[in-house]
Design a protein around this motif. Structure first.
Motif, short mmCIF file in Angstrom:
data_model
loop_
_atom_site.label_atom_id
_atom_site.label_comp_id
_atom_site.label_asym_id
_atom_site.label_seq_id
_atom_site.Cartn_x
_atom_site.Cartn_y
_atom_site.Cartn_z
N GLU A 139 0.75 -1.31 -0.14
CA GLU A 139 -0.23 0.29 0.10
C GLU A 139 0.43 1.12 0.19
OE1 GLU A 139 -4.12 0.92 -0.20
OE2 GLU A 139 -4.18 -0.32 0.74
N VAL A 140 -0.01 2.25 -0.53
CA VAL A 140 0.90 3.12 -0.73
C VAL A 140 -0.23 4.81 -0.15
CG1 VAL A 140 2.34 5.35 -2.36
CG2 VAL A 140 1.93 3.56 -2.31
N LEU A 141 0.77 5.33 1.46
CA LEU A 141 -0.16 5.66 1.91
C LEU A 141 0.09 7.54 1.94
CD1 LEU A 141 -0.93 4.09 5.13
CD2 LEU A 141 -2.84 4.18 2.83
N PRO A 142 0.29 8.22 0.66
CA PRO A 142 0.67 9.76 0.87
C PRO A 142 0.25 10.97 1.75
CG PRO A 142 -1.44 9.37 -0.96
CD PRO A 142 -1.33 8.14 -0.84
N GLU A 143 1.07 11.93 1.83
CA GLU A 143 0.19 13.21 2.49
C GLU A 143 -0.67 13.98 2.04
OE1 GLU A 143 2.09 14.31 5.87
OE2 GLU A 143 3.68 12.56 5.58
N PRO A 144 -1.69 13.54 2.57
CA PRO A 144 -2.02 14.42 2.64
C PRO A 144 -2.65 15.52 1.63
CG PRO A 144 -3.35 14.23 4.98
CD PRO A 144 -1.43 13.71 4.22
N GLY A 145 -3.20 16.20 0.45
CA GLY A 145 -3.08 17.27 -0.49
C GLY A 145 -4.18 18.20 -0.01
N ASP A 146 -3.77 19.28 -0.88
CA ASP A 146 -4.63 20.35 -1.10
C ASP A 146 -5.64 20.74 -1.35
OD1 ASP A 146 -3.15 21.04 -2.43
OD2 ASP A 146 -2.13 23.01 -1.20
N VAL A 147 -5.84 20.19 -2.98
CA VAL A 147 -6.32 20.72 -3.67
C VAL A 147 -7.94 20.80 -3.95
CG1 VAL A 147 -7.75 18.10 -4.51
CG2 VAL A 147 -7.11 19.37 -6.67
N VAL A 148 -8.19 21.67 -4.43
CA VAL A 148 -9.47 22.52 -4.32
C VAL A 148 -10.31 22.04 -5.76
CG1 VAL A 148 -11.31 24.75 -4.55
CG2 VAL A 148 -8.81 24.16 -3.08
N LEU A 149 -11.69 21.43 -5.88
CA LEU A 149 -11.92 21.20 -6.75
C LEU A 149 -13.51 21.74 -7.50
CD1 LEU A 149 -12.30 17.10 -6.86
CD2 LEU A 149 -10.58 18.57 -7.56
N HIS A 150 -13.39 22.10 -8.95
CA HIS A 150 -14.71 22.67 -9.07
C HIS A 150 -15.61 22.18 -10.17
CE1 HIS A 150 -13.08 26.40 -7.00
NE2 HIS A 150 -11.75 25.86 -7.13
N ALA A 151 -16.96 22.23 -9.79
CA ALA A 151 -17.92 21.31 -11.33
C ALA A 151 -18.30 21.88 -12.27
CB ALA A 151 -19.01 20.63 -10.33
N GLY A 152 -17.82 21.34 -13.75
CA GLY A 152 -18.27 22.05 -14.37
C GLY A 152 -17.23 21.71 -16.01
N GLY A 153 -16.09 21.38 -15.15
CA GLY A 153 -14.65 21.37 -16.26
C GLY A 153 -15.55 20.20 -17.81
N LEU A 154 -15.87 19.22 -17.66
CA LEU A 154 -16.22 19.35 -18.99
C LEU A 154 -17.99 18.96 -18.67
CD1 LEU A 154 -13.78 16.01 -19.16
CD2 LEU A 154 -13.85 17.96 -20.50
N PRO A 155 -18.22 18.87 -20.10
CA PRO A 155 -20.14 18.89 -20.66
C PRO A 155 -20.80 17.48 -19.74
CG PRO A 155 -18.94 18.66 -22.56
CD PRO A 155 -17.99 18.80 -21.56
N THR A 156 -21.90 17.89 -19.54
CA THR A 156 -22.06 16.87 -19.61
C THR A 156 -24.35 16.46 -19.61
OG1 THR A 156 -23.64 17.46 -17.26
CG2 THR A 156 -21.42 15.64 -16.90
N ILE A 157 -25.03 15.33 -19.46
CA ILE A 157 -26.44 16.30 -20.25
C ILE A 157 -27.12 14.62 -18.92
CG2 ILE A 157 -26.21 16.00 -22.37
CD1 ILE A 157 -26.73 13.86 -23.53
N ASP A 158 -28.12 15.67 -19.30
CA ASP A 158 -29.44 14.60 -18.50
C ASP A 158 -29.93 13.55 -19.49
OD1 ASP A 158 -31.17 15.95 -19.20
OD2 ASP A 158 -31.50 17.36 -17.49
N ALA A 159 -31.24 12.61 -19.09
CA ALA A 159 -31.57 11.72 -19.57
C ALA A 159 -32.47 13.03 -20.75
CB ALA A 159 -32.50 10.76 -18.89
N ASP A 160 -33.14 13.86 -20.65
CA ASP A 160 -33.94 14.16 -21.50
C ASP A 160 -33.18 15.15 -22.52
OD1 ASP A 160 -36.69 14.73 -19.58
OD2 ASP A 160 -35.88 15.84 -18.52
N GLY A 161 -31.91 15.53 -22.17
CA GLY A 161 -30.38 16.03 -23.04
C GLY A 161 -30.11 14.44 -24.01
N ALA A 162 -30.13 13.45 -23.18
CA ALA A 162 -30.02 12.34 -24.11
C ALA A 162 -31.53 11.74 -25.11
CB ALA A 162 -29.70 10.95 -23.01
N ALA A 163 -32.62 11.94 -24.30
CA ALA A 163 -33.98 11.66 -25.55
C ALA A 163 -33.26 12.68 -26.74
CB ALA A 163 -34.72 12.50 -24.62
N ALA A 164 -33.02 14.35 -26.41
CA ALA A 164 -33.01 15.14 -27.47
C ALA A 164 -32.01 15.08 -28.75
CB ALA A 164 -33.65 16.62 -26.20
N TRP A 165 -30.93 14.68 -28.01
CA TRP A 165 -29.63 14.25 -28.48
C TRP A 165 -29.56 13.99 -30.11
CZ3 TRP A 165 -25.64 17.55 -25.58
CH2 TRP A 165 -24.42 17.49 -26.23
#
Length: 282
Positions: A139-165
């Motif tokens: 096992e490798v157990l690293p020192e904890p990081g400090d990254v901050v994440l923000h949603a939305g960097g790549l596009p997504t669709i939902d079921a309604d979007g898939a139906a219309a796509w």
């Protein structure tokens, strides 16, 4: 994006690991119907690689309403990424032993969460060993990081979007052809595909050695399935579809991901289902 933004060779990764600030390595060994990824990791993995559990760290709990691998809450993903040792600005390389079909989920999620320097090891574990490079156990157990994440960097669709796509662009089904056709369905409630979707199995992104096809072959592969206009991709539960998004990105095509995928769609009785016979049922 280009191929260099998506993929890294084993030789280039080995050189990067010798740098003063090497990339963080994430081992994402997972396969449908198997639960021994961690055991495989403990037996042998790339030096310094941290194990990532796809089912618990790269997904929220499954449900009929959201699918088998819903996107995890951003706060949960950030906490996991910090456990893996990710720091703001650090480069990340993800890999598995299945041609990137599982590791692509981590690639996609981290890109979606705003990290720019995330790549897949082209060919995964087998490419690394084929290059004569060493592995380590435990096992490798690293020192904890400090990254901050923000949603939305790549596009997504939902079921309604898939139906219309399909009316405006190309909707790709990344599952095996027999599942798309409705001949078999091993895990989800109904067999078939989203009406208007085109079959483009993820496995066809790869050469026999498990590496991604070269750029010309990838372009020809997507042209052959009729990719035009805006592109969106789904699979069984949003895992292997991420591999398709990566393959498209490697040749400069941005694609949206439908995270709920077939597991969500087929659980909703109001959603129509098509089969290879042309039959569509509600």
């Amino acid at each position: 994006m280009s191929r260099a933004d998506v993929l890294v060779t084993a030789e280039a990764l080995a050189a990067a690991l010798a740098d003063e600030e090497p990339p963080v390595l994430l081992d994402v060994r997972w396969a449908l119907g198997r639960s021994d990824g961690h055991e495989q990791y403990l037996a042998a993995h790339l030096p310094g690689a941290v194990f990532v559990d796809l089912d618990t760290e790269l997904a929220a709990p499954p449900s009929a309403a959201a699918g088998r691998h819903p996107l995890p809450p951003l706060a949960d993903l950030e906490a996991a990424a910090r456990r893996w040792g990710l720091r703001d600005g650090a480069a990340v390389v993800v890999y598995d032993a299945t041609g990137g079909t599982a590791a692509a989920r981590a690639w996609w999620l981290l890109r979606w969460a705003g990290l720019a320097q995330v790549r897949l090891l082209d060919g995964g574990l087998s490419a690394w060993t084929a290059a004569g490079l060493s592995l380590e156990a435990g096992e490798v157990l690293p020192e904890p990081g400090d990254v901050v994440l923000h949603a939305g960097g790549l596009p997504t669709i939902d079921a309604d979007g898939a139906a219309a796509w399909p009316e405006a662009g190309t909707l790709l089904d990344a599952r095996a052809a027999e599942r798309y056709a409705g001949v078999v369905e091993p895990v989800d409630p109904r067999a078939g595909h989203i009406p208007g979707a085109r079959s483009a199995p993820t496995a066809d992104n790869l050469a026999p050695d498990g590496r991604f096809l070269d750029d010309d072959a990838l372009r020809a592969r997507f042209a052959a399935v009729g990719v035009t206009g805006p592109v969106a991709v789904y699979c069984g539960s949003g895992v292997t579809a991420a591999h398709q998004v990566a393959a498209l990105a490697a040749v400069g095509v941005e694609a949206a991901l439908y995270p709920g995928s077939w597991s969500q769609w087929s659980s909703d009785p109001s959603r129509p289902v098509a089969t290879s016979s042309g039959e569509t049922t509600a």
